[in-house]
Design a protein around this motif. Structure first.
Motif, PDB file in Angstrom:
ATOM      1  N   GLU A 305       0.861  -1.184   0.000  1.00  0.00           N
ATOM      2  CA  GLU A 305       0.000   0.000   0.000  1.00  0.00           C
ATOM      3  C   GLU A 305       0.897   1.234   0.000  1.00  0.00           C
ATOM      4  O   GLU A 305       1.825   1.327   0.803  1.00  0.00           O
ATOM      5  CB  GLU A 305      -0.917   0.020   1.226  1.00  0.00           C
ATOM      6  N   ARG A 307       1.284   5.303   0.426  1.00  0.00           N
ATOM      7  CA  ARG A 307       0.696   6.524   0.965  1.00  0.00           C
ATOM      8  C   ARG A 307       1.724   7.636   0.848  1.00  0.00           C
ATOM      9  O   ARG A 307       2.928   7.395   0.962  1.00  0.00           O
ATOM     10  CB  ARG A 307       0.279   6.330   2.427  1.00  0.00           C
ATOM     11  N   TYR A 308       1.243   8.824   0.612  1.00  0.00           N
ATOM     12  CA  TYR A 308       2.118   9.972   0.408  1.00  0.00           C
ATOM     13  C   TYR A 308       1.866  10.997   1.515  1.00  0.00           C
ATOM     14  O   TYR A 308       0.718  11.211   1.926  1.00  0.00           O
ATOM     15  CB  TYR A 308       1.854  10.616  -0.961  1.00  0.00           C
ATOM     16  N   GLU A 316       0.935  14.678   7.782  1.00  0.00           N
ATOM     17  CA  GLU A 316      -0.215  14.958   6.928  1.00  0.00           C
ATOM     18  C   GLU A 316      -0.160  14.085   5.673  1.00  0.00           C
ATOM     19  O   GLU A 316       0.785  14.159   4.883  1.00  0.00           O
ATOM     20  CB  GLU A 316      -0.237  16.430   6.521  1.00  0.00           C
ATOM     21  N   GLU A 317      -1.158  13.244   5.512  1.00  0.00           N
ATOM     22  CA  GLU A 317      -1.228  12.385   4.335  1.00  0.00           C
ATOM     23  C   GLU A 317      -1.823  13.152   3.156  1.00  0.00           C
ATOM     24  O   GLU A 317      -2.827  13.856   3.302  1.00  0.00           O
ATOM     25  CB  GLU A 317      -2.062  11.142   4.623  1.00  0.00           C
ATOM     26  N   VAL A 318      -1.195  13.001   2.009  1.00  0.00           N
ATOM     27  CA  VAL A 318      -1.640  13.693   0.802  1.00  0.00           C
ATOM     28  C   VAL A 318      -2.630  12.797   0.063  1.00  0.00           C
ATOM     29  O   VAL A 318      -2.311  11.667  -0.307  1.00  0.00           O
ATOM     30  CB  VAL A 318      -0.441  14.030  -0.111  1.00  0.00           C
ATOM     31  N   GLU A 319      -3.821  13.281  -0.162  1.00  0.00           N
ATOM     32  CA  GLU A 319      -4.840  12.526  -0.870  1.00  0.00           C
ATOM     33  C   GLU A 319      -4.511  12.469  -2.365  1.00  0.00           C
ATOM     34  O   GLU A 319      -3.770  13.307  -2.895  1.00  0.00           O
ATOM     35  CB  GLU A 319      -6.209  13.152  -0.653  1.00  0.00           C
ATOM     36  N   SER A 320      -5.089  11.473  -3.025  1.00  0.00           N
ATOM     37  CA  SER A 320      -4.808  11.290  -4.451  1.00  0.00           C
ATOM     38  C   SER A 320      -5.282  12.483  -5.277  1.00  0.00           C
ATOM     39  O   SER A 320      -4.700  12.792  -6.316  1.00  0.00           O
ATOM     40  CB  SER A 320      -5.479  10.008  -4.946  1.00  0.00           C
ATOM     41  N   SER A 321      -6.338  13.155  -4.828  1.00  0.00           N
ATOM     42  CA  SER A 321      -6.847  14.302  -5.588  1.00  0.00           C
ATOM     43  C   SER A 321      -5.873  15.479  -5.566  1.00  0.00           C
ATOM     44  O   SER A 321      -5.954  16.369  -6.413  1.00  0.00           O
ATOM     45  CB  SER A 321      -8.204  14.731  -5.029  1.00  0.00           C
ATOM     46  N   ARG A 322      -4.952  15.488  -4.614  1.00  0.00           N
ATOM     47  CA  ARG A 322      -4.000  16.601  -4.500  1.00  0.00           C
ATOM     48  C   ARG A 322      -2.695  16.309  -5.227  1.00  0.00           C
ATOM     49  O   ARG A 322      -1.819  17.177  -5.285  1.00  0.00           O
ATOM     50  CB  ARG A 322      -3.724  16.891  -3.029  1.00  0.00           C
ATOM     51  N   LYS A 323      -2.539  15.110  -5.751  1.00  0.00           N
ATOM     52  CA  LYS A 323      -1.318  14.765  -6.473  1.00  0.00           C
ATOM     53  C   LYS A 323      -1.469  15.127  -7.947  1.00  0.00           C
ATOM     54  O   LYS A 323      -2.567  15.068  -8.508  1.00  0.00           O
ATOM     55  CB  LYS A 323      -1.014  13.273  -6.333  1.00  0.00           C
TER      56      LYS A 323
END
Length: 793
Positions: A305, A307-308, A316-323
């Motif tokens: 898995e 996670r960014y 703070e985890e970066v959501e896929s929509s922010r990448k």
């Protein structure tokens, strides 16, 4: 042909591969194995029962490795107990038959159960085993259509019901269900069509003839056990299904479309198939040794898995929509959002359009790129077959090829390719390869070999003749059996893949045993020139030509000066280099090195001369000649230093030590600051504990360096910051599992001067209840009102 008749071993092997689903284009299969473990097999003293079980085990191994989606069941005939569905439905019938495994996907558990099977010697009818297997296949409801087959392994020495009416009823029922019957016979005699079944006295021979007829009626066959074992022991490639990669029209003229959107010009319907594709080594799958040891349900496979996390805020985890994706432009990254990426795509339609015809000689073998595809007319399309035949013959007669624009599917990248005509005895088709664009070509420049060619045509013509003879003697076109081709791709297996298959198969059965040595058949491919290699006869035949070429080019040892010490240009007198050589030169200009000193030329660095201290000298005298004025800069520290000026993330410990060891420049503060930055970056970028060990090594090196360079305060402040940031929260595992576990604490008074940290305080620092010692406040000066205004100004 059905191998109930006399067939060659090669033909029987091919038929056996097809029956078991090991040919290159086989449909999915549902197979039931019926093994005779009755009295006749148990009474044998020639180990044929063990060989029969070995044949079934090899069949199952091939299914597991090459056809993992096929389903296999098994029935034992002649067991002391009874366990099958028909015996439960019909009391007193189908006795001494055991259903060992229902129809499921094969796995290692089934293989291990099969290896434990032994002959039990009970009396049972082989026809009961065949009927039970047929009932298993008839009641099986797979998700997709599968070929249904029964494999019977027996010596035909037991009982077998021979009632004609019952036999006809069984055959009709199996034919209606689409079930085929194959028999692997132990010591079966050849089939004779004229042999009268009723006149046979031997029970074994009568059963053999009955099985021959029954297999022939059901579209199966009878194989000898020895031939089956020999076939299964052969090397083989993984099964690849024959599927099309393109179904469309070769557009020759016109680009119009009909009302339904189809091509309306002149064209030929073609189907495309992948002909050659590199077979890579299977990838290793990650499994959890801890889960395997604990026998955790649900498998032991590791699921990755990703996670960014934000660089500025590691928690703070970066959501896929922010990448967002970006392309590199020099040292910068240029972002492209989804709309930009969609706008960049070239919208295309599946097609193959003729561009031009050109001479075959203009397309060299080096121009053929990528995979090879085969294009031919669709099966059963007579008009397309005629058109393909006409075009193939015309291209062959005129020695031309077709250049086409090919798009394999909608919105795929268009490629420029070539259709190479090919004609065989029973087929006419095209081979397709991509052609390179300008960006795909590599333009290399080589020195002219014209002088060499002139010498070979003159005084060295004998050498040319010897080389030609060696090439002729090693020509694979005539090196095969009876003067045919050798090393055909269809008969040459990849030794790495084959050895991997055998190693995995052995390790699956024997998890703790050492791997087997390289198989002799595989070794014949890897060591083709050795005595047992597949090309040893070619090597022996070419040995006279190789000896003649060796005599034409005699080899002599070359004196390359091995053992002599290297001489550098700054050793002006050629003497032994000593520490006196690095003394500072007087202020007067030094003399230039004589041109006849016999020393190697100076190293150039961007148009300047290397001065021995890591710097480049660009001093130029009035005559325009580079001078050696930088000679006075040579120092022993400069020669020994690696000149590192920055702590990187690849080898930070070495970079840090090199920087603090430099004496030509004080870089201690810079090295400490950059090492602290690298530690934070390693902790922040680590996925779980990926870089924790490396960060710990950096901290240990930083601590040792600060003690040596009398900078304990910098390290202690840094360690306080680490504890405040990582002793709790997302990265607490680093502090507790690495810093505390390795007792990396503050630098105390016994390790460095001018530090007020006691040894007890350094030990207490690693505890959770540690309270930092309050620092005394700096005294405030007694300032007058005017002084305060002065301070504000």
């Amino acid at each position: 042909p059905c191998p109930t008749h006399a067939l060659s071993n090669a033909t029987e092997c091919l038929f056996f591969f097809a029956a078991w689903g090991l040919e290159m284009a086989s449909a999915a299969q549902a197979v039931v194995l019926v093994l005779d473990v009755g009295s006749s097999m148990m009474a044998r003293t020639d180990h044929r029962a063990d060989e029969a079980k070995k044949a079934l085990m090899m069949l199952v191994q091939n299914k597991i490795q090459f056809c993992p989606h096929d389903q296999v069941g098994m029935v034992l005939v002649g067991t002391k107990g009874t366990k099958n569905c028909l015996a439960d439905q019909f009391q007193g019938e189908y006795q001494n038959c055991t259903e060992l495994q229902p129809l499921i996907t094969t796995d290692l558990d089934f293989f291990r159960r099969l290896s434990d099977v032994r002959c039990e010697g009970a009396e049972a009818d082989l026809m009961d085993g065949i009927i039970i297997a047929a009932d298993m296949l008839a009641s099986h409801k797979p998700m997709k259509k599968m070929d249904k087959r029964i494999f019977l392994v027996t010596d035909a020495g037991g009982s077998l019901r021979t009632d004609p009416d019952e036999l006809e009823h069984v055959v009709d029922g199996m034919t209606e269900q689409g079930i085929s019957l194959f028999t692997i016979g132990t010591d079966f005699e050849p089939f004779d069509e004229d042999e009268d079944h009723d006149a046979i006295d031997s029970i074994k021979r009568r059963n053999e003839v009955l099985l021959y007829h029954m297999c022939e009626k059901l579209g199966g066959g009878v194989f000898q056990l020895d031939n089956a074992l020999e076939t299964l022991a052969q090397l083989r490639a993984k099964t690849v299904r024959q599927v099309t990669c393109f179904r469309g029209i070769l557009e020759i003229a016109g680009n119009g479309t009909s009302e339904d959107g189809q091509f309306a010009g002149m064209g030929i319907r073609l189907w495309g198939y992948l002909k050659t594709d590199p077979a890579g080594m299977p990838s290793l799958q990650k499994t959890s040794a801890k889960a395997r040891k604990a026998s955790v349900d649900g498998g032991c496979r590791v699921i990755t898995e990703r996670r960014y996390f934000a660089r500025d805020d590691p928690d703070e985890e970066v959501e896929s929509s922010r990448k967002i994706k970006a392309y590199r432009y020099g040292r910068s990254l240029i972002p492209f959002n989804a709309i930009d990426q969609q706008a960049m795509k070239l919208e295309t339609e599946k097609s193959m359009k003729l561009v031009a015809f050109t001479a075959r000689e203009r397309i060299s073998h080096a121009d053929l790129m990528g995979k090879t595809y085969l294009f031919t007319a669709p099966p059963g399309d007579s008009e397309a077959s005629k058109a393909v035949s006409v075009l193939v013959r015309a291209l062959l007669e005129t020695e031309k090829v077709a250049i086409v624009r090919y798009v394999r599917c909608k919105n795929a990248e268009p490629v420029l390719g070539v259709l190479l005509p090919k004609r065989k005895t029973n087929a006419e088709f095209f081979y397709f390869n991509s052609l390179p664009f300008m960006e795909d070509l590599r333009q290399y420049t080589f020195l002219s070999d014209q002088p060499v060619k002139e010498r070979l045509r003159g005084k060295d013509s004998a050498k040319l003749a010897a080389a030609r003879e060696l090439v002729r003697s090693l020509d694979l076109q005539t090196a095969g059996p009876e003067g045919g081709e050798a090393l055909k791709p269809k008969t040459v297996f990849n030794p790495s893949l084959q050895h991997l298959y055998q190693a995995v198969r052995h390790r699956a059965i024997h998890p703790t045993a050492p791997l087997l040595p390289l198989d002799g058949t595989i070794a014949s491919f890897t060591r083709a020139w050795e005595p047992k290699g597949i090309l040893r006869h070619v090597y022996d035949a070419a040995k006279p030509a190789a000896d003649a070429l060796r005599r034409s080019f005699p080899l002599q040892p070359v004196d390359n000066g091995v053992g002599e010490k290297r001489k550098y240009w700054f050793a002006t007198d050629g003497a032994q280099i000593t520490l006196d050589s690095y003394k500072k030169a007087p202020e007067k200009a030094p003399a230039l090195v004589p041109e006849d000193a016999g020393l190697p030329p100076a190293k150039h660095f961007k148009g300047a001369y290397f001065d021995g201290s890591g710097n480049a000298s660009a001093d130029t005298s009035s005559s325009g000649v580079k001078s050696l004025s930088a000679m006075d800069k040579v120092s022993i520290d400069g020669l020994l230093s690696n000149r590192v000026s920055q702590v990187g993330t690849v080898n930070p410990v070495k970079d840090f030590q090199d920087m603090i060891n430099r004496r030509d420049e004080d870089l201690v503060d810079k090295a400490v600051a950059e090492m602290q930055s690298v530690v934070r970056q390693l902790i922040r970028d680590s996925i779980h504990d990926q870089y924790y060990d490396k960060a710990l090594q950096c901290i240990q090196a930083l601590r040792a360096g600060c003690i040596r360079e009398d900078e304990p305060a910098q390290f202690n402040t840094f360690l306080h910051d680490l504890k405040a940031q990582y002793s709790n929260g997302h990265r607490s595992a680093f502090w507790h599992g690495h810093i505390k576990a390795h007792r990396v604490t503050l630098i105390h008074e016994e390790e460095a001067d001018d530090i007020e940290v006691k040894v007890s305080e350094a030990e207490q620092f690693l505890e959770d209840d540690y309270v930092p010692k309050a620092q005394p406040a700096a005294p405030v000066a007694d300032l007058s009102e005017q002084d305060l205004f002065d301070e504000l100004e």
